[in-house]
Scaffold this active site. Sequence first.
Site, PDB file in Angstrom:
ATOM      1  N   CYS A  30      -7.255 -11.025  -1.885  1.00 46.13           N
ATOM      2  CA  CYS A  30      -6.450 -12.227  -2.122  1.00 46.13           C
ATOM      3  C   CYS A  30      -5.999 -12.859  -0.808  1.00 46.13           C
ATOM      4  O   CYS A  30      -5.230 -13.824  -0.813  1.00 46.13           O
ATOM      5  CB  CYS A  30      -5.229 -11.893  -2.978  1.00 46.13           C
ATOM      6  SG  CYS A  30      -4.058 -10.790  -2.149  1.00 46.13           S
ATOM      7  N   CYS A  77      -3.140  -9.800   3.046  1.00 45.22           N
ATOM      8  CA  CYS A  77      -2.848  -9.100   4.301  1.00 45.22           C
ATOM      9  C   CYS A  77      -2.709 -10.108   5.441  1.00 45.22           C
ATOM     10  O   CYS A  77      -1.820  -9.979   6.291  1.00 45.22           O
ATOM     11  CB  CYS A  77      -3.943  -8.091   4.608  1.00 45.22           C
ATOM     12  SG  CYS A  77      -4.008  -6.738   3.409  1.00 45.22           S
ATOM     13  N   CYS A  88      -7.807  -3.043  -0.134  1.00 42.42           N
ATOM     14  CA  CYS A  88      -9.084  -3.514  -0.685  1.00 42.42           C
ATOM     15  C   CYS A  88     -10.255  -3.111   0.201  1.00 42.42           C
ATOM     16  O   CYS A  88     -11.286  -2.650  -0.278  1.00 42.42           O
ATOM     17  CB  CYS A  88      -9.065  -5.029  -0.875  1.00 42.42           C
ATOM     18  SG  CYS A  88      -7.877  -5.600  -2.097  1.00 42.42           S
ATOM     19  N   CYS A 146      -0.920  -2.869   0.250  1.00 43.07           N
ATOM     20  CA  CYS A 146      -1.202  -4.085  -0.521  1.00 43.07           C
ATOM     21  C   CYS A 146       0.062  -4.939  -0.568  1.00 43.07           C
ATOM     22  O   CYS A 146       0.800  -4.890  -1.531  1.00 43.07           O
ATOM     23  CB  CYS A 146      -1.670  -3.708  -1.927  1.00 43.07           C
ATOM     24  SG  CYS A 146      -2.320  -5.079  -2.901  1.00 43.07           S
ATOM     25  N   HIS A 170       8.755  10.171  -1.486  1.00 42.10           N
ATOM     26  CA  HIS A 170       9.797  10.766  -2.334  1.00 42.10           C
ATOM     27  C   HIS A 170      10.669  11.738  -1.546  1.00 42.10           C
ATOM     28  O   HIS A 170      11.889  11.765  -1.702  1.00 42.10           O
ATOM     29  CB  HIS A 170       9.138  11.490  -3.516  1.00 42.10           C
ATOM     30  CG  HIS A 170      10.091  12.278  -4.357  1.00 42.10           C
ATOM     31  ND1 HIS A 170      11.028  11.702  -5.179  1.00 42.10           N
ATOM     32  CD2 HIS A 170      10.247  13.631  -4.495  1.00 42.10           C
ATOM     33  CE1 HIS A 170      11.719  12.640  -5.808  1.00 42.10           C
ATOM     34  NE2 HIS A 170      11.271  13.820  -5.402  1.00 42.10           N
ATOM     35  N   CYS A 180      13.029   9.763   0.583  1.00 42.82           N
ATOM     36  CA  CYS A 180      13.660   8.627  -0.093  1.00 42.82           C
ATOM     37  C   CYS A 180      15.179   8.781  -0.109  1.00 42.82           C
ATOM     38  O   CYS A 180      15.695   9.870  -0.419  1.00 42.82           O
ATOM     39  CB  CYS A 180      13.148   8.538  -1.535  1.00 42.82           C
ATOM     40  SG  CYS A 180      13.883   7.178  -2.488  1.00 42.82           S
ATOM     41  N   CYS A 201      17.373   6.785  -9.015  1.00 47.79           N
ATOM     42  CA  CYS A 201      15.965   7.141  -8.842  1.00 47.79           C
ATOM     43  C   CYS A 201      15.121   6.289  -9.779  1.00 47.79           C
ATOM     44  O   CYS A 201      15.476   6.061 -10.943  1.00 47.79           O
ATOM     45  CB  CYS A 201      15.769   8.625  -9.158  1.00 47.79           C
ATOM     46  SG  CYS A 201      14.038   9.147  -9.058  1.00 47.79           S
ATOM     47  N   CYS A 233       7.842   4.771 -10.398  1.00 46.12           N
ATOM     48  CA  CYS A 233       7.764   4.981  -8.949  1.00 46.12           C
ATOM     49  C   CYS A 233       6.714   6.046  -8.626  1.00 46.12           C
ATOM     50  O   CYS A 233       6.703   7.127  -9.213  1.00 46.12           O
ATOM     51  CB  CYS A 233       9.128   5.404  -8.401  1.00 46.12           C
ATOM     52  SG  CYS A 233       9.135   5.592  -6.609  1.00 46.12           S
ATOM     53  N   CYS A 281       6.711   3.766   5.221  1.00 48.63           N
ATOM     54  CA  CYS A 281       7.200   2.451   4.794  1.00 48.63           C
ATOM     55  C   CYS A 281       8.690   2.295   5.047  1.00 48.63           C
ATOM     56  O   CYS A 281       9.169   1.177   5.283  1.00 48.63           O
ATOM     57  CB  CYS A 281       6.916   2.244   3.306  1.00 48.63           C
ATOM     58  SG  CYS A 281       5.164   2.298   2.878  1.00 48.63           S
ATOM     59  N   CYS A 312      10.121  -1.494  -0.201  1.00 45.70           N
ATOM     60  CA  CYS A 312      10.110  -1.685  -1.662  1.00 45.70           C
ATOM     61  C   CYS A 312      11.320  -1.044  -2.331  1.00 45.70           C
ATOM     62  O   CYS A 312      12.036  -1.692  -3.100  1.00 45.70           O
ATOM     63  CB  CYS A 312       8.815  -1.126  -2.243  1.00 45.70           C
ATOM     64  SG  CYS A 312       7.331  -1.982  -1.654  1.00 45.70           S
ATOM     65  N   CYS A 345       8.133   2.363  -5.770  1.00 45.34           N
ATOM     66  CA  CYS A 345       6.925   2.466  -4.952  1.00 45.34           C
ATOM     67  C   CYS A 345       5.721   2.425  -5.894  1.00 45.34           C
ATOM     68  O   CYS A 345       5.676   3.161  -6.880  1.00 45.34           O
ATOM     69  CB  CYS A 345       6.940   3.779  -4.166  1.00 45.34           C
ATOM     70  SG  CYS A 345       5.362   4.178  -3.374  1.00 45.34           S
ATOM     71  N   CYS A 363       0.712   1.734  -3.050  1.00 48.63           N
ATOM     72  CA  CYS A 363      -0.352   0.796  -2.675  1.00 48.63           C
ATOM     73  C   CYS A 363      -1.166   1.237  -1.470  1.00 48.63           C
ATOM     74  O   CYS A 363      -2.220   0.656  -1.196  1.00 48.63           O
ATOM     75  CB  CYS A 363       0.225  -0.596  -2.439  1.00 48.63           C
ATOM     76  SG  CYS A 363       1.249  -0.745  -0.955  1.00 48.63           S
TER      77      CYS A 363
END
Length: 315
Positions: free
Chosen positions: A49, A52, A154, A188, A233, A236, A257, A263, A272, A286, A293, A296
């Site tokens: 798409c 990125c 992708c 993604c 996790h 987190c 949670c 998630c 991340c 996210c 999550c 991705c």
Amino acid sequence: MNLSRRRFLEYCGIVAGTIGLTPEDLLGLNEALANPSAPEVIWLHGSSCTGCSVSFLNYISDTAPESVVEVLAGSINLTHHATVMTFAGESCGAVLEHAVKHGNYILVLEGGVPTAFDGLCCVAYSYKGREITYAEVVAEMALHASHVVCAGTCSCFGGIPAAGSNPSGVIRVAEHIAPVGTINISGCPANPNWVVWAIVQLLLGNTVALDSDGRPTALYTQSVGQNSKTTIHQTCPRKSSYQNNRATDIDDTVGKCLVNLGCRGQWTEAKCNGCWNGTEGNGHWCIGVNSPCIGCVEPEFPSSQSFFQSYSSGS
């Protein structure tokens, strides 16, 4: 466009901590960019798409330099990027033909490779009266590139274009160009900082350690304790809520949670929580904005399971 290398170095200095650049790296980068034989960057688009590239554009626009065009066209010699370039057709083909003849370029690939219908689901450009498919140009240019960087899930693993019935026969880049190796910056979209990090490491001539999925361990492998990998996790900030304080409604998620809302952090390895959207800290990823999550960065993304289906295993 006239852009000094100082502007690109300024940008790298601003985000050095978030992308793991040391003062020695910045010094080496300055020397690399001063070299007139610095490699070209060729950025091609396949089945995707273009998210990125858009994420990269949006991120860079808020910092110095002001745009990805300035960073790549003025500082590290971007000669082809379909989203930002103005030429097409014969001119586009001539640039790529020239690059293949001379080699020494970094090939960045965004999007999976369609293989059905002789690859005609995705035509990269037309040249000398012939339509050149993405599958064809990727196979040719990968052979002459100094490095191949896959930007986004992708290109790394097939992602959304390869999901489901996959009528266009999309496959991941590494499968298409084997045995040529790839550096996979999955996501993604891919984290813009991570894409910059990969290109900077290659400009510096550094060896990039990769995990079993071809992803840089510096970006995707977290550790808790000695020699132990862990998942999103495990680091987190909501982990303490896993047992007794799970969200069951998307309107009531703050501090809870998110495992019952789908998630996938228990199976996802990536840093991340270190930096997203150009800002350090847990509030800018996210989970930090109350979203589960979705895994991705993983090869299985998006999978056949609903994003909102509860995942109950793990601890």
